[in-house]
Design a protein around this motif. Sequence first.
Motif, mmCIF file in Angstrom:
data_model
loop_
_atom_site.group_PDB
_atom_site.id
_atom_site.type_symbol
_atom_site.label_atom_id
_atom_site.label_comp_id
_atom_site.label_asym_id
_atom_site.label_seq_id
_atom_site.Cartn_x
_atom_site.Cartn_y
_atom_site.Cartn_z
ATOM 1 N N ASP A 148 0.870 -1.183 0.000
ATOM 2 C CA ASP A 148 0.000 0.000 0.000
ATOM 3 C C ASP A 148 0.903 1.229 0.000
ATOM 4 N N ALA A 149 1.207 1.735 -1.197
ATOM 5 C CA ALA A 149 2.150 2.848 -1.350
ATOM 6 C C ALA A 149 1.589 4.180 -0.875
ATOM 7 N N ARG A 160 0.810 4.707 2.211
ATOM 8 C CA ARG A 160 1.303 4.881 3.575
ATOM 9 C C ARG A 160 2.746 5.402 3.547
ATOM 10 N N ASN A 161 2.965 6.523 4.188
ATOM 11 C CA ASN A 161 4.305 7.117 4.238
ATOM 12 C C ASN A 161 4.994 7.063 2.881
ATOM 13 N N PRO A 162 4.424 7.709 1.876
ATOM 14 C CA PRO A 162 5.004 7.641 0.533
ATOM 15 C C PRO A 162 6.433 8.184 0.507
ATOM 16 N N THR A 163 7.283 7.495 -0.227
ATOM 17 C CA THR A 163 8.682 7.902 -0.371
ATOM 18 C C THR A 163 8.824 8.762 -1.625
ATOM 19 N N ALA A 164 10.053 9.193 -1.898
ATOM 20 C CA ALA A 164 10.292 10.011 -3.089
ATOM 21 C C ALA A 164 9.879 9.268 -4.355
ATOM 22 N N ILE A 165 10.102 7.952 -4.377
ATOM 23 C CA ILE A 165 9.716 7.163 -5.550
ATOM 24 C C ILE A 165 8.208 7.186 -5.737
ATOM 25 N N GLY A 166 7.466 6.983 -4.655
ATOM 26 C CA GLY A 166 6.021 6.995 -4.739
ATOM 27 C C GLY A 166 5.476 8.364 -5.122
ATOM 28 N N ARG A 167 6.052 9.401 -4.536
ATOM 29 C CA ARG A 167 5.584 10.751 -4.853
ATOM 30 C C ARG A 167 5.865 11.093 -6.313
ATOM 31 N N PHE A 168 7.024 10.669 -6.795
ATOM 32 C CA PHE A 168 7.368 10.905 -8.201
ATOM 33 C C PHE A 168 6.380 10.196 -9.124
ATOM 34 N N ALA A 169 6.083 8.929 -8.807
ATOM 35 C CA ALA A 169 5.190 8.143 -9.656
ATOM 36 C C ALA A 169 3.782 8.717 -9.703
ATOM 37 N N SER A 170 3.362 9.326 -8.599
ATOM 38 C CA SER A 170 1.996 9.859 -8.548
ATOM 39 C C SER A 170 1.898 11.310 -9.016
ATOM 40 N N SER A 171 3.037 11.932 -9.305
ATOM 41 C CA SER A 171 3.051 13.345 -9.684
ATOM 42 C C SER A 171 2.911 13.570 -11.181
ATOM 43 N N TYR A 172 3.093 12.508 -11.969
ATOM 44 C CA TYR A 172 3.040 12.651 -13.421
ATOM 45 C C TYR A 172 2.018 11.673 -13.993
ATOM 46 N N SER A 173 1.508 12.011 -15.146
ATOM 47 C CA SER A 173 0.533 11.143 -15.794
ATOM 48 C C SER A 173 1.235 9.934 -16.392
ATOM 49 N N LEU A 174 0.448 8.897 -16.688
ATOM 50 C CA LEU A 174 1.016 7.710 -17.318
ATOM 51 C C LEU A 174 1.571 8.067 -18.696
ATOM 52 N N GLN A 175 0.948 9.018 -19.353
ATOM 53 C CA GLN A 175 1.432 9.447 -20.661
ATOM 54 C C GLN A 175 2.816 10.074 -20.550
ATOM 55 N N TRP A 176 3.056 10.800 -19.452
ATOM 56 C CA TRP A 176 4.381 11.406 -19.256
ATOM 57 C C TRP A 176 5.446 10.320 -19.139
ATOM 58 N N VAL A 195 0.153 0.185 -8.946
ATOM 59 C CA VAL A 195 0.728 0.166 -7.597
ATOM 60 C C VAL A 195 0.889 1.557 -7.005
ATOM 61 N N PHE A 196 1.341 2.521 -7.834
ATOM 62 C CA PHE A 196 1.711 3.830 -7.292
ATOM 63 C C PHE A 196 0.735 4.954 -7.621
ATOM 64 N N GLN A 197 -0.199 4.711 -8.527
ATOM 65 C CA GLN A 197 -1.167 5.760 -8.856
ATOM 66 C C GLN A 197 -2.586 5.391 -8.437
ATOM 67 N N GLU A 198 -2.988 4.154 -8.676
ATOM 68 C CA GLU A 198 -4.352 3.731 -8.346
ATOM 69 C C GLU A 198 -4.426 2.881 -7.076
ATOM 70 N N PHE A 199 -3.280 2.366 -6.606
ATOM 71 C CA PHE A 199 -3.222 1.566 -5.363
ATOM 72 C C PHE A 199 -4.282 0.456 -5.385
ATOM 73 N N CYS A 241 7.628 3.103 5.712
ATOM 74 C CA CYS A 241 7.128 2.352 6.868
ATOM 75 C C CYS A 241 5.611 2.190 6.775
ATOM 76 N N GLY A 242 5.167 0.974 6.980
ATOM 77 C CA GLY A 242 3.748 0.670 6.938
ATOM 78 C C GLY A 242 3.273 0.129 5.606
ATOM 79 N N GLN A 243 4.033 0.346 4.537
ATOM 80 C CA GLN A 243 3.583 -0.090 3.219
ATOM 81 C C GLN A 243 3.520 -1.608 3.112
ATOM 82 N N THR A 244 4.492 -2.305 3.700
ATOM 83 C CA THR A 244 4.495 -3.766 3.638
ATOM 84 C C THR A 244 3.576 -4.363 4.702
ATOM 85 N N HIS A 245 3.602 -3.797 5.905
ATOM 86 C CA HIS A 245 2.732 -4.289 6.978
ATOM 87 C C HIS A 245 1.252 -4.156 6.617
ATOM 88 N N ALA A 246 0.942 -3.348 5.607
ATOM 89 C CA ALA A 246 -0.452 -3.197 5.178
ATOM 90 C C ALA A 246 -1.054 -4.528 4.749
#
Length: 408
Positions: free
Chosen positions: A210-211, A213-229, A314-318, A355-360
Amino acid sequence: MLYSMVEYQRAMIAAWADQSVAALLSPFNSFAYVPGAQDFASRWKELLCRNTASDQPAFGIAAIDCDGVAVPVLERLVSESPFCHLRRFEAARLEPRAEQQATPIVLVCAPLAGHHAVLLRDVVQSLLQEHIVYVTDWTDARHVPVSAGSFHLDDCVIHIRRFIREIDAGPLHVLAICQATVPALGAVALLASQGEPTPRSLTLLGGPIDARRNPTAIGRFASSYSLQWFRRNLVHVVPKPYAGAGRRVCPGFVQIAALGATQVSALWDLYRESCLKLLCGDGGRKPASWQALLDYHAVLDLAADFYLDTVHSVFQEFQLARGTWDVQGQRVRPQDITNTALLTIEGGLDDISGCGQTHAAHDLCHGIARGDKRRVTASRCNHYDLFSGPAWRSQIFPRIRDVTRRYG
């Protein structure tokens, strides 16, 4: 175009590696007379050429140390597809085990996230002390002909499910690491929903279940741009002469560029260690950190469909966390898992899977009895500590071994 430019740079580096080694060992260079200089130069060339190599790197585990005795390791290929090789490792025991002490079996689901499975060398070597080990060795997409078809996140799940069936889920334990935690949990859930046998235990290690929870730089990057980008900027076409020419991929060199700062630090530590060994006259031994760095540089291209599916699901629609993930038309229902013990392990300093993403997974797998669930947070571990180095061997592996012993 970018891919072709990088290939040209790789060729230049390979040529420069030969020249730099020749310069180091020149009779006019005082370094050539330092004890161990030849070994150091060959290892330095090996490191430089790892970035330019296009072959599938081998695990090369010939033996393991068991109580001071070198025990040979047998490796064989047991199943394959154009996109993955399933490898089996077993240590040749000095004495046959009694039938009631059958060796537990572990399927290691390697992440398909830019590195070859050899990055998990420490994991395999540790497990071999008490287990028969299977590993998903994913193929570099640049070597897969376009005629082999596409490869999506769904296909990754189906591969893992097929491997579980082929090995026999009854006596099996599954260990999934990083990105592989999502398709591994999906594969076990599909088996449970279909009323098929599921593994005795499922261990999820540092992955984005569950990305949100406490999103990291990778998760924030993935959710900041469209799939087309992502499709426009990070997907490239494999050039000739690779077998996969024409295939659309997320190239391995993108992974190297993204993790460049970590590599610079590792290279400096490695260089310093090697110089100290040379000065001490111990240049003949190959430091473990050299092999670890070679493995770290063994990157692969990801099939574009798989890469974009992962970003989206995983990172945009969870989708797994929200209960909306369908694999080939079948809903993934972790709550249907009832006969598999669950262990989740996170690193307190993990900046890739927060933290928390795997324990989810514990909230999703509510069909598993509370007594069969365990969660571990290693407070001083970063992401790579979870599966390599001293922290893996002293803190993480013992917890996994406890589960495989308890659930036989």
